[in-house]
Design an enzyme around this catalytic site. Structure first.
Site, PDB file in Angstrom:
ATOM      1  N   SER A 126      10.890 -40.053 158.310  1.00 48.53           N
ATOM      2  CA  SER A 126       9.505 -40.084 158.761  1.00 48.53           C
ATOM      3  C   SER A 126       8.848 -41.453 158.745  1.00 48.53           C
ATOM      4  O   SER A 126       7.862 -41.654 159.434  1.00 48.53           O
ATOM      5  CB  SER A 126       8.670 -39.109 157.938  1.00 48.53           C
ATOM      6  N   THR A 127       9.362 -42.396 157.979  1.00 46.38           N
ATOM      7  CA  THR A 127       8.679 -43.693 157.908  1.00 46.38           C
ATOM      8  C   THR A 127       9.545 -44.812 158.474  1.00 46.38           C
ATOM      9  O   THR A 127      10.772 -44.753 158.427  1.00 46.38           O
ATOM     10  CB  THR A 127       8.304 -44.065 156.454  1.00 46.38           C
TER      11      THR A 127
END
Length: 166
Positions: free
Chosen positions: A10-11
């Site tokens: 997600s990052t």
């Protein structure tokens, strides 16, 4: 049996470090090898949240499920596919199952052909969504605290990235 892998982080920081993606890929490859499945493709979404299905390679995976290019989708963990219970059930009931495509997680053991197996997967989905909601709460709390102290926008971005890693 033909398999497709799906992985997500997600990052952007996780993308740069590469540890999580590399780990997911290795586990998916070893799992398919142990099952003697032909892993024909791995779909990757790098730096994309699991809050919805609006991810380029998720959309491509869904389209290729409809073309029946493979028999099973393999993920490292269910929350890599989605952190939203409604999306998980949509994928299972409306995308995978009607096209005869199975769904398997390397880390979680379930059998979606039985009522108990579907219930177990449902509980996994509940906890994946809970984690997503907790991340959101932590981020909002941290940002409110930073704002009350008059801290800058750059500090807000650091808080958001930190909360996503938790």
């Amino acid at each position: 049996m033909k398999a497709a892998g799906y992985m997500r982080v997600s990052t952007d920081e996780q993308v740069k470090e590469g540890v999580s993606l590399g780990n997911q890929e290795q586990k998916i490859r070893l799992f398919c090898q142990a099952k003697d499945w032909d892993l024909i493709e791995i779909y990757r979404n790098e730096g994309k949240s699991g809050k919805d299905l609006k991810r380029d390679n998720m959309q491509r995976l869904m389209a290729e499920v409809q073309l029946q290019r493979f028999d099973v989708v393999v993920v490292y963990k269910v929350d890599r596919l989605s952190r939203r219970q409604r999306d998980l059930w949509y994928l299972l009931d409306d995308v995978f199952e009607p096209h005869g495509v199975g769904f398997v997680s390397v880390n979680e053991s379930f059998d979606t052909t039985s009522a108990v197996g579907k219930a177990c997967l449902g509980m996994i989905g509940v906890f994946a969504q809970l984690e997503r909601d907790l991340i959101s709460e932590r981020t909002k709390d941290a940002l409110a605290f930073k704002k009350s102290k008059g801290e800058t926008k750059a500090d807000e971005l650091a808080v958001i990235n930190y909360a996503k890693r938790l």
